[in-house]
Design an enzyme around this catalytic site. Structure first.
Site, mmCIF file in Angstrom:
data_model
loop_
_atom_site.group_PDB
_atom_site.id
_atom_site.type_symbol
_atom_site.label_atom_id
_atom_site.label_comp_id
_atom_site.label_asym_id
_atom_site.label_seq_id
_atom_site.Cartn_x
_atom_site.Cartn_y
_atom_site.Cartn_z
ATOM 1 C CG PHE A 152 -0.287 0.431 2.509
ATOM 2 C CD1 PHE A 152 -0.088 1.780 2.801
ATOM 3 C CD2 PHE A 152 0.161 -0.508 3.431
ATOM 4 C CE1 PHE A 152 0.532 2.166 3.983
ATOM 5 C CE2 PHE A 152 0.784 -0.136 4.606
ATOM 6 C CZ PHE A 152 0.977 1.213 4.882
ATOM 7 C CE LYS A 176 -3.054 -8.516 -4.590
ATOM 8 N NZ LYS A 176 -3.338 -7.512 -3.501
ATOM 9 C CD GLU A 179 -5.618 -6.171 0.113
ATOM 10 O OE1 GLU A 179 -4.623 -5.964 -0.605
ATOM 11 O OE2 GLU A 179 -5.671 -7.104 0.936
ATOM 12 C CB SER A 229 4.561 -7.756 5.776
ATOM 13 O OG SER A 229 3.652 -8.695 5.246
ATOM 14 C CB CYS A 284 10.410 -0.480 2.772
ATOM 15 S SG CYS A 284 11.098 0.071 1.229
ATOM 16 C CD GLU A 385 8.232 -3.162 8.283
ATOM 17 O OE1 GLU A 385 7.625 -4.231 8.077
ATOM 18 O OE2 GLU A 385 8.687 -2.451 7.373
#
Ligand code: NAD
Length: 485
Positions: A152, A176, A179, A229, A284, A385
């Site tokens: 995301f 893909k 979402e 992740s 990240c 994280e």
């Protein structure tokens, strides 16, 4: 729910709703209001995209690389013309500021630019006379149908780490997207459609875990690129590899920055604050732990606390806002709990960003910058994280101790040092076990023509995203030995 708010897949050049799909809301994290509804595609939707791609691939791979690149030149021009509008879409569904979103789009465009160099990147090797009258050549050929699964936090840039290289190499590509931020991908594909790219070369399939499972199980897909992740990366890597696919998985991160006493403290503070709190810490490459060496500790602690307290938090599209919300209320709760866990083992909260609201956006998922000092290196906060605007300070007596702390950690996405000593910087870059190193840099993001080199638990595979690595990942070598008697 209106029909216009329902997002569609883009399969075989047609915008279509997957039959019988459940729809999930796409939420603006600054307001908690739905922006659209995203379908959860199943194996049938994935299957139809793969079927089209497999068919279209036969012709697409025969188009000369320079002709394939022409679609990317047009795509670059369209992306630039729509950069502001794309940035606004990102701000609305992802929460980051307009400046951050626009910079992200620019980083994405740079990957399109690099992929335009595909005729050169695809050049092989050859040797004459490996034996008298016998020559040997190496060619790079596309893999077939490839897919990418993206997170995301960079709704435009990360799909563009993959799409341009995949299709420039002659593959057909299926995206893909996350979402949580699918509207940006829809816009990217609407612009791609305007380039005249043949139908089925690049396709968009929305969804969550079931769509991912279908992609990694489908025998018609040759390669999977994943960013997300580490726990999901491990699952995807293991299963896709077991199914015989080529896989590259970029995972989570926990990035340390080391501050030496000789660092320029004003500049260091500004850079580390931008790294830790930019994009609300949801990068990240965000600095998550600051390891202050010796006398740097107290000076840095005071300066960064001031920078954290004065950062302007709000709706990313409002002028002057420096930091937007985190992606969801669940994410905020998780980060708030982690902040609390930082006090176990001696940590102290110096700036507490919990429990604050933004005027006019009381329902938004805001979490203000947070600083903890003297966090125990073995605490949950120091090892996990966070993916939120939280910086943990850890004290070290010297550079060796700081490097030892970094190298025993699970992740290896990025590590940075702040110093005016060339010798210390050289030792750091040589000894630290991380794929991306910053020297007086807070977000050491490789340019599009360098690989995005995560390491350890931050990356599974061998070839990374971007540039030459992208081309090598999306092609297989073929060696020809020839004699003409
Ligand atoms: P996520 O792992 O929740 O989701 C990433 C993608 O995988 C999404 O498309 C999602 O639908 C799908 N997914 C989620 N769980 C899955 C599962 N169990 N099996 C298969 N697919 C699954 O990640 P996120 O919250 O969207 O993104 C944040 C994470 O991404 C952070 O950990 C961050 O560090 C990481 N990230 C890494 C890089 C990098 O280059 N290393 C870059 C950006 C983000």
């Amino acid at each position: 729910m209106t029909s216009t708010a329902r997002l569609k897949n883009f399969i075989g050049g047609v915008w279509c709703e997957p039959a019988g799909a459940e729809y999930l809301p796409v939420v603006n994290p600054a307001t908690a209001s739905p922006l659209a509804y995203v379908p959860q595609s199943d194996a049938a939707a994935v299957g139809s995209a793969v079927e089209v791609a497999s068919r279209v691939y036969r012709n697409w791979r025969r188009i000369p690389p320079n002709d394939r690149a022409q679609f990317l030149y047009r795509f670059k021009t369209l992306l630039e013309a729509h950069q502001t509008e794309l940035a606004r879409t990102i701000t609305d569904e992802c929460g980051k500021t307009l400046a951050e979103a626009s910079a992200e789009v620019r980083r994405g465009i740079e990957n399109v630019e690099v992929a335009c160099g595909i005729p050169t990147y695809l050049q092989g090797w050859n040797n004459e006379d490996i034996s008298p009258g016998v020559d040997e050549h190496l060619f790079r050929q596309p893999l077939g149908v490839v897919a990418a699964i993206t997170p995301f936090n960079f709704p435009a840039m990360i799909p563009l780490w993959f799409l341009p290289y995949a299709i420039a190499c002659g593959n057909c590509f299926i995206l893909k997207p996350s979402e949580k931020v699918p509207r940006t991908s829809v816009r990217l594909f609407e612009l791609l459609e305007q380039t005249g790219l043949p139908a089925g070369v690049a396709q968009l399939v929305h969804g969550g875990r079931p769509a991912v499972d279908s992609l990694i199980e489908h025998p018609g897909i040759s390669a999977i690129s994943f960013v997300g992740s580490t726990s999901a990366a491990r699952q995807v890597y293991g299963r896709a590899a077991a199914n015989g696919k080529r896989v590259q998985c970029q995972g989570g991160a926990k990035n340390p920055v080391v501050i030496l006493p000789d660092a320029d403290m004003e500049l260091t503070t500004q850079i580390v604050a931008d790294s830790a709190f930019g994009c609300a810490g949801q990068r990240c490459l965000a600095a998550s732990t600051a390891i202050a060496v010796g006398t740097a500790g107290d000076r840095f602690c005071a300066a960064i606390s001031e920078a954290a307290s004065s950062r302007r938090v709000g709706y990313g599209a409002d002028p002057g806002v420096q930091m937007g919300p985190v992606i969801s209320s669940e994410s905020r709760e998780r980060v708030e709990r982690l902040i609390g866990s930082g006090c176990v083992g001696g940590g102290r909260i110096l700036v507490d960003g919990r429990g604050k609201t933004v005027d006019g956006f009381e329902d938004g998922f805001f979490l203000f910058p947070t600083i903890l000092d003297e966090v125990s290196p073995t605490s949950e906060l120091a090892r996990t994280e966070v993916f939120g605007p939280v910086l943990s300070l850890i004290r070290a007596t010297d550079l060796d101790e700081a490097i030892a702390m970094i190298n025993c950690a699970e992740y290896g996405n990025m590590a940075s040092i702040f110093t005016t000593s060339g010798g210390a910087a050289r030792k750091f870059r040589y000894e630290v076990e991380a794929g991306n190193i910053g020297i007086n840099i807070g977000v050491a993001a490789p340019m599009a023509y360098f690989p995005f080199s995560g390491a350890k638990a931050s990356f599974l595979g061998d070839l990374h995203a971007q540039g030459r690595h992208g081309v090598e990942f999306y092609t297989q070598t073929k060696v020809v030995v020839e004699r003409w008697p």
